[in-house]
Design a protein around this motif. Structure first.
Motif, mmCIF file in Angstrom:
data_model
loop_
_atom_site.group_PDB
_atom_site.id
_atom_site.type_symbol
_atom_site.label_atom_id
_atom_site.label_comp_id
_atom_site.label_asym_id
_atom_site.label_seq_id
_atom_site.Cartn_x
_atom_site.Cartn_y
_atom_site.Cartn_z
ATOM 1 N N VAL A 1 0.837 -1.199 0.000
ATOM 2 C CA VAL A 1 0.000 0.000 0.000
ATOM 3 C C VAL A 1 0.873 1.250 0.000
ATOM 4 C CG1 VAL A 1 -1.640 1.362 1.350
ATOM 5 C CG2 VAL A 1 -1.981 -1.083 1.108
ATOM 6 N N GLU A 2 1.898 1.254 0.853
ATOM 7 C CA GLU A 2 2.790 2.420 0.944
ATOM 8 C C GLU A 2 3.513 2.663 -0.375
ATOM 9 O OE1 GLU A 2 6.721 3.854 3.510
ATOM 10 O OE2 GLU A 2 5.494 2.160 4.193
ATOM 11 N N GLN A 3 4.042 1.583 -0.990
ATOM 12 C CA GLN A 3 4.752 1.732 -2.253
ATOM 13 C C GLN A 3 3.817 2.172 -3.370
ATOM 14 O OE1 GLN A 3 6.965 -1.739 -3.446
ATOM 15 N NE2 GLN A 3 7.529 -0.897 -5.448
ATOM 16 N N ALA A 4 2.611 1.599 -3.403
ATOM 17 C CA ALA A 4 1.645 1.970 -4.442
ATOM 18 C C ALA A 4 1.211 3.421 -4.289
ATOM 19 C CB ALA A 4 0.436 1.046 -4.378
ATOM 20 N N ASP A 5 0.935 3.824 -3.058
ATOM 21 C CA ASP A 5 0.514 5.204 -2.798
ATOM 22 C C ASP A 5 1.611 6.178 -3.215
ATOM 23 O OD1 ASP A 5 -1.139 7.260 -1.872
ATOM 24 O OD2 ASP A 5 -0.259 7.187 0.138
ATOM 25 N N ARG A 6 2.855 5.849 -2.871
ATOM 26 C CA ARG A 6 3.977 6.725 -3.214
ATOM 27 C C ARG A 6 4.176 6.791 -4.728
ATOM 28 N NH1 ARG A 6 7.289 4.348 -0.325
ATOM 29 N NH2 ARG A 6 8.306 3.028 -1.890
ATOM 30 N N THR A 7 4.090 5.651 -5.382
ATOM 31 C CA THR A 7 4.281 5.613 -6.836
ATOM 32 C C THR A 7 3.231 6.442 -7.556
ATOM 33 O OG1 THR A 7 5.290 3.414 -6.758
ATOM 34 C CG2 THR A 7 4.332 4.097 -8.854
ATOM 35 N N ALA B 1 1.388 8.882 -6.300
ATOM 36 C CA ALA B 1 1.528 10.301 -5.951
ATOM 37 C C ALA B 1 2.644 10.952 -6.752
ATOM 38 C CB ALA B 1 1.792 10.443 -4.457
ATOM 39 N N GLU B 2 3.735 10.212 -6.962
ATOM 40 C CA GLU B 2 4.888 10.767 -7.685
ATOM 41 C C GLU B 2 4.657 10.845 -9.185
ATOM 42 O OE1 GLU B 2 7.995 8.166 -6.535
ATOM 43 O OE2 GLU B 2 8.339 9.121 -4.577
ATOM 44 N N THR B 3 3.634 10.148 -9.671
ATOM 45 C CA THR B 3 3.398 10.131 -11.123
ATOM 46 C C THR B 3 2.044 10.732 -11.502
ATOM 47 O OG1 THR B 3 2.527 7.864 -10.941
ATOM 48 C CG2 THR B 3 4.871 8.124 -11.471
ATOM 49 N N GLY B 4 1.548 11.614 -10.648
ATOM 50 C CA GLY B 4 0.336 12.342 -11.018
ATOM 51 C C GLY B 4 -0.876 12.061 -10.175
ATOM 52 N N GLY B 5 -0.756 11.207 -9.156
ATOM 53 C CA GLY B 5 -1.896 10.942 -8.278
ATOM 54 C C GLY B 5 -2.763 9.812 -8.792
ATOM 55 N N GLY B 6 -3.532 9.222 -7.865
ATOM 56 C CA GLY B 6 -4.363 8.086 -8.232
ATOM 57 C C GLY B 6 -5.837 8.290 -8.048
ATOM 58 N N GLY B 7 -6.245 9.376 -7.348
ATOM 59 C CA GLY B 7 -7.660 9.668 -7.157
ATOM 60 C C GLY B 7 -8.414 8.517 -6.526
ATOM 61 N N PRO B 8 -9.574 8.164 -7.085
ATOM 62 C CA PRO B 8 -10.379 7.069 -6.527
ATOM 63 C C PRO B 8 -9.638 5.748 -6.477
ATOM 64 C CG PRO B 8 -11.642 8.337 -8.135
ATOM 65 C CD PRO B 8 -10.223 8.803 -8.228
ATOM 66 N N PHE B 9 -8.717 5.511 -7.419
ATOM 67 C CA PHE B 9 -7.954 4.272 -7.435
ATOM 68 C C PHE B 9 -7.122 4.148 -6.155
ATOM 69 C CE2 PHE B 9 -4.810 1.162 -8.725
ATOM 70 C CZ PHE B 9 -5.521 0.325 -9.573
ATOM 71 N N THR B 10 -6.498 5.257 -5.720
ATOM 72 C CA THR B 10 -5.715 5.237 -4.484
ATOM 73 C C THR B 10 -6.594 4.917 -3.289
ATOM 74 O OG1 THR B 10 -4.079 6.794 -5.346
ATOM 75 C CG2 THR B 10 -4.242 6.601 -2.956
ATOM 76 N N ARG B 11 -7.792 5.494 -3.256
ATOM 77 C CA ARG B 11 -8.697 5.212 -2.138
ATOM 78 C C ARG B 11 -9.055 3.732 -2.091
ATOM 79 N NH1 ARG B 11 -10.906 10.152 -3.836
ATOM 80 N NH2 ARG B 11 -12.630 9.129 -4.931
ATOM 81 N N ARG B 12 -9.261 3.123 -3.259
ATOM 82 C CA ARG B 12 -9.582 1.701 -3.282
ATOM 83 C C ARG B 12 -8.382 0.864 -2.824
ATOM 84 N NH1 ARG B 12 -14.300 0.653 -6.245
ATOM 85 N NH2 ARG B 12 -14.117 -1.455 -5.409
ATOM 86 N N LEU B 13 -7.170 1.306 -3.171
ATOM 87 C CA LEU B 13 -5.977 0.609 -2.714
ATOM 88 C C LEU B 13 -5.883 0.612 -1.195
ATOM 89 C CD1 LEU B 13 -3.141 1.818 -5.134
ATOM 90 C CD2 LEU B 13 -3.974 -0.514 -4.866
ATOM 91 N N LEU B 14 -6.134 1.780 -0.599
ATOM 92 C CA LEU B 14 -6.058 1.887 0.861
ATOM 93 C C LEU B 14 -7.123 1.019 1.515
ATOM 94 C CD1 LEU B 14 -5.410 5.729 1.168
ATOM 95 C CD2 LEU B 14 -3.751 3.870 1.344
ATOM 96 N N GLU B 15 -8.300 0.969 0.913
ATOM 97 C CA GLU B 15 -9.355 0.093 1.450
ATOM 98 C C GLU B 15 -8.928 -1.370 1.357
ATOM 99 O OE1 GLU B 15 -12.790 0.955 -0.836
ATOM 100 O OE2 GLU B 15 -12.976 3.019 -0.117
ATOM 101 N N ALA B 16 -8.333 -1.742 0.222
ATOM 102 C CA ALA B 16 -7.895 -3.124 0.035
ATOM 103 C C ALA B 16 -6.829 -3.507 1.047
ATOM 104 C CB ALA B 16 -7.368 -3.319 -1.390
ATOM 105 N N GLY B 17 -5.992 -2.548 1.421
ATOM 106 C CA GLY B 17 -4.931 -2.820 2.377
ATOM 107 C C GLY B 17 -5.429 -3.136 3.768
ATOM 108 N N ARG B 18 -6.706 -2.864 4.031
ATOM 109 C CA ARG B 18 -7.262 -3.133 5.358
ATOM 110 C C ARG B 18 -8.079 -4.424 5.384
ATOM 111 N NH1 ARG B 18 -8.053 2.665 5.138
ATOM 112 N NH2 ARG B 18 -10.155 2.388 4.317
#
Length: 298
Positions: A139-145, A147-164
């Protein structure tokens, strides 16, 4: 394209299927090795249109011809519960290669890597090998990647949910996310950032560790060390995440998707046999070819 060929409780189920599965799946040092058959679960062995009894009957036939190892993006507890339903007491590889579970301590000792011993409620041991990064790190690596390449929007939120959601070494999201323009772009960026991301069945799985092919190769090497001779390797799959597994075996088969088509990643694997539509028809082809292998005709 080739033409189509026609840490939960680890208690084990007892019964005739369990006895048959355990006896026929365990390594047999000194004997002529059986074919090792690596089988994806969802969309390959498991089809919604079939009953558990059909699956149990098929497993019995396969175990007469090969040592079966299930390979899936499912978690260890999910595969354990599913194996119990079938009465299967053999080995399996979980979370796309991140975890390997074996039943034989001699095989675990031949493995290239440490195993943790888990004791089932019936007193029988399992040996668990983990090789993937923890889900929290992913989750940390995906979020960082992202964010560094333009943000993930809803996709990032789903990643964080999946991590839990309790997966140990991978994230799992609905495959439909990867089919949107934004999701496809996000997946490409995650891959460029060093993560693995593939669709298998209804799920997009993201992880950082060995894939199915690497896990199969390590398992086969351990069996070879134990048995003193290499086994013939075979595998069956139906989705992109199965391509690495098919690429490392001699005998390989791909099931079509519900539309009757085949993912290009599978169809382009050299030597793959494209199976006809329908689980019964596809497995009939595999059983016939496994019988030929056993008789030395292939």
């Amino acid at each position: 394209m080739p033409e189509a060929r026609q840490p939960a409780s680890l208690a084990l189920i007892r019964g005739p299927q369990f006895a048959a599965a355990t006896a026929m799946t365990q390594p047999n040092s000194g004997a002529r090795p059986k074919t090792l058959l690596f089988v994806d679960v969802d969309g390959t062995f498991l089809h919604d249109s079939e009953s558990d009894q059909t699956r149990i009957d098929r497993l019995g036939v396969l175990l007469e011809l090969a040592s079966v190892v299930f390979v899936s993006s499912r978690t260890v507890p999910e595969l354990h519960r599913w194996s119990r339903r079938l009465g299967f007491g053999g080995d399996f590889i979980a979370e796309n290669g991140a975890f390997t579970v074996v039943r034989c301590d001699q095989l675990a000792a031949c493995y290239d890597g440490p195993f943790a011993q888990l004791l089932g409620a019936d007193g029988l041991p399992w040996f668990l090998h983990g090789a993937g990064a923890p889900a929290a790190e992913i989750v940390e690596q995906a979020d960082r990647t992202l964010a560094e390449t333009g943000g993930g929007g809803p996709f990032t939120r789903r990643l964080l949910e999946a991590g839990r959601r309790g997966r140990r070494a991978s994230l799992r999201l609905p495959a439909s996310l990867a089919r949107t323009a934004a999701g496809s772009e996000a997946v490409a960026r995650l891959r460029s950032g060093g993560l693995k991301a593939t669709v298998g069945g209804r799920w997009l799985t993201i992880w950082n560790g060995p894939d199915k092919g690497e896990a199969v190769r390590r398992y086969a090497a351990a069996r070879c060390r134990l048995e003193g001779a290499p086994s013939q390797l075979a595998a069956a799959g139906n989705a992109d995440n199965d391509a690495p597994m098919l690429a490392v075996v001699e005998h390989k088969w791909a099931f079509p998707d519900p539309t009757g088509g085949y993912p290009a990643t599978l169809a382009n694997v050299p030597g793959v046999g494209l199976l006809p539509p329908g689980p019964a028809e596809g497995w009939a082809v595999i059983v016939g070819e496994l019988a030929s292998i056993k008789e030395g005709r292939s």
